[in-house]
Design an enzyme around this catalytic site. Sequence first.
Site, short mmCIF file in Angstrom:
data_model
loop_
_atom_site.label_atom_id
_atom_site.label_comp_id
_atom_site.label_asym_id
_atom_site.label_seq_id
_atom_site.Cartn_x
_atom_site.Cartn_y
_atom_site.Cartn_z
N THR A 1 -12.03 1.96 -6.36
CA THR A 1 -12.16 2.01 -7.54
C THR A 1 -13.66 2.78 -7.41
O THR A 1 -14.87 2.60 -7.08
CB THR A 1 -13.53 1.31 -8.02
OG1 THR A 1 -13.64 0.13 -7.90
CG2 THR A 1 -12.24 0.04 -9.26
N ALA B 1 -36.35 -6.61 5.47
CA ALA B 1 -37.10 -6.08 5.20
C ALA B 1 -36.29 -5.36 5.78
O ALA B 1 -36.13 -4.99 7.00
CB ALA B 1 -38.66 -5.25 5.65
N LYS C 1 -0.56 3.17 7.58
CA LYS C 1 -1.45 2.01 7.30
C LYS C 1 -0.73 0.18 7.17
O LYS C 1 -0.84 -0.10 8.18
CB LYS C 1 -2.28 1.84 5.94
CG LYS C 1 -3.34 1.37 6.18
CD LYS C 1 -3.70 0.62 4.58
CE LYS C 1 -5.55 1.95 4.72
NZ LYS C 1 -5.89 1.15 3.16
N GLY D 1 -27.11 0.07 2.29
CA GLY D 1 -26.05 0.52 2.07
C GLY D 1 -24.95 -0.41 2.17
O GLY D 1 -25.12 -1.48 2.00
N ASP E 1 0.57 -1.23 0.05
CA ASP E 1 0.02 0.32 -0.05
C ASP E 1 0.63 1.37 -0.09
O ASP E 1 1.93 1.43 0.50
CB ASP E 1 -0.68 0.27 1.15
CG ASP E 1 -2.31 1.24 0.95
OD1 ASP E 1 -3.37 0.43 1.02
OD2 ASP E 1 -1.60 2.03 0.56
N CYS F 1 -20.27 -1.70 -0.97
CA CYS F 1 -21.08 -2.41 -2.15
C CYS F 1 -21.89 -2.35 -2.84
O CYS F 1 -22.20 -2.05 -4.27
CB CYS F 1 -20.72 -3.89 -2.35
SG CYS F 1 -18.99 -3.98 -1.79
C1 UDX Z 1 -22.25 -7.57 -0.20
C2 UDX Z 1 -22.25 -9.15 -0.57
O1 UDX Z 1 -22.98 -9.71 -0.12
C3 UDX Z 1 -20.97 -8.97 -1.04
O2 UDX Z 1 -21.13 -10.38 -1.66
C4 UDX Z 1 -20.21 -8.16 -1.84
O3 UDX Z 1 -18.35 -8.43 -1.69
C5 UDX Z 1 -19.95 -6.85 -1.10
O4 UDX Z 1 -21.14 -5.74 -0.73
P1 UDX Z 1 -21.90 -6.31 2.12
O5 UDX Z 1 -21.26 -4.76 1.55
O6 UDX Z 1 -20.92 -6.23 3.71
O7 UDX Z 1 -21.63 -7.18 1.17
O8 UDX Z 1 -23.28 -6.67 2.75
P2 UDX Z 1 -24.59 -7.46 3.23
O9 UDX Z 1 -24.45 -8.37 3.95
O10 UDX Z 1 -24.74 -8.07 1.62
O11 UDX Z 1 -25.30 -6.12 2.92
C6 UDX Z 1 -25.86 -4.91 2.52
C7 UDX Z 1 -27.14 -3.93 2.60
O12 UDX Z 1 -27.73 -4.90 2.65
C8 UDX Z 1 -26.74 -3.86 4.16
O13 UDX Z 1 -27.14 -2.61 4.16
C9 UDX Z 1 -27.66 -4.86 4.34
O14 UDX Z 1 -28.51 -3.70 5.76
C10 UDX Z 1 -28.82 -4.67 3.73
N1 UDX Z 1 -29.27 -5.80 3.58
C11 UDX Z 1 -29.71 -7.16 3.44
C12 UDX Z 1 -31.05 -6.01 3.67
O15 UDX Z 1 -31.65 -4.86 4.31
N2 UDX Z 1 -31.44 -7.00 4.00
C13 UDX Z 1 -31.54 -8.17 3.57
O16 UDX Z 1 -32.45 -9.49 3.47
C14 UDX Z 1 -29.81 -8.22 3.14
#
Ligand code: UDX
Length: 431
Positions: free
Chosen positions: A73, A240, A22, A245, A17, A248
Amino acid sequence: MTGAGLSDFGNEVTCVDIDEEKISKLEAGEVPIYEPGLDTIIERNVEHGRLRFTTDLPDSIRTARAIFIAVGTPPNEDGSADLSHVLGVAESIAEHMEGPTLVITKSTVPVGTGAKIRSILDKAGRTDASVASNPEFLREGSAIEDFQHPDRVVIGAEDEDSIQVLKQIYQALHALETPFVVTSIPSAELIKYASNAFLATKVSFINEVAALAEEVGADVQDVAKGMGLDNRIGPRFLQAGPGYGGSCFPKDTRALAEIARDAGAPFEIVETVIRVNEKVKSRMVEKVVDALGGSVADKKVGILGLSFKPDTDDMRESPSVPLLRGLLDGGAQIRAYDPEAVENAKEILENRSVEFVEDAYDVASHADAVVIVTEWNEFRALDLERLGSVMKDRLLVDLRNIYDPVQVRRKGFRIVSLGRREGDELRRERR
Ligand code: UDX
């Protein structure tokens, strides 16, 4: 995380990095992000000499057989991904590599990035370099479990050698019979976006079911259960909530929409999913305002949970932010608590006046309402008697549906939850 995980699979890994602070923290055994179990894995592999950290990019490039590009990115203003860091690393590789080198994108990159890296290497006359795509599907908070037990490993490559090098790197997963999906580079790049966008679609879908359920007297929890038991649908990502957020879903859905528009094949479902998520987030403000009788002016509102989901300190695109802003704009006085995300929340909310306190009961003190925004485990088993005893009014707004309304009412609370009408649960109990 990728570096730690790959070293734990027995590979010799150097993490590079440009951020000296870090790297020196990592060398001192300090992990700069909150990810349960990551510190242990790093410590173990550093101790065994398989994992090291450096800022010396040229030297690391010269000695590596395979190089994973895992830099950020960040989104451009139009939602497309800013590739300057990824392509910058590719330029450095082209400049410093010695001997056969496999360049693998781990970052989520737009379809066509592999080809751009290829052309950088070609321009530098690097015929012994190959390019591959190996997208990441880790979830924050359970990244280690996801890394060690992935549903699949996706390998996008242009030649057999590259496929073999990547299979070798993931050798440890063969014992678990993890499926390997070997494709072209553009397909691998698209798999990542399509997967995240599909999951975001499930979340937006159930959030719209929740809004409808409130109008027609259905219960979203029951509907989700009934839908999820159909194997073709599956129960996951049907919870729900206040909107998705994180680092990703929001970014990847916007990037996919942009990629599709650019390609002349607009992705209408994804465009709608993005709009629905915005609508859901503002609906949460309305819900709290309605629960408090139509105005939050001078009301004391307690907020439980700030991170975009539990087990992370990540505040990126967290639905707590528009909620807090909306309530503050309405004149509410806010107290908030999160087990890990307070420092990041302070940065994002800048000078907005939120009082951050030490636990859930502090949040509840003299509150007109307590709102559950993130479903941290410690909020699932609150002592409701104690919580209620310090509140001005016993009103719980449960934006993650983690409480059984009947139980909460028994403690003398009013409860407003998602995807069911307040009071309907009483009818259900009588059944
Ligand atoms: C996600 C993907 O799951 C993962 O495969 C990818 O590599 C990165 O993005 P992450 O962002 O860590 O992972 O969180 P995730 O557990 O998927 O939840 C994403 C968002 O959806 C959160 O805000 C979560 O609260 C919301 N969510 C998820 C819901 O509101 N309801 C659900 O049933 C599942």
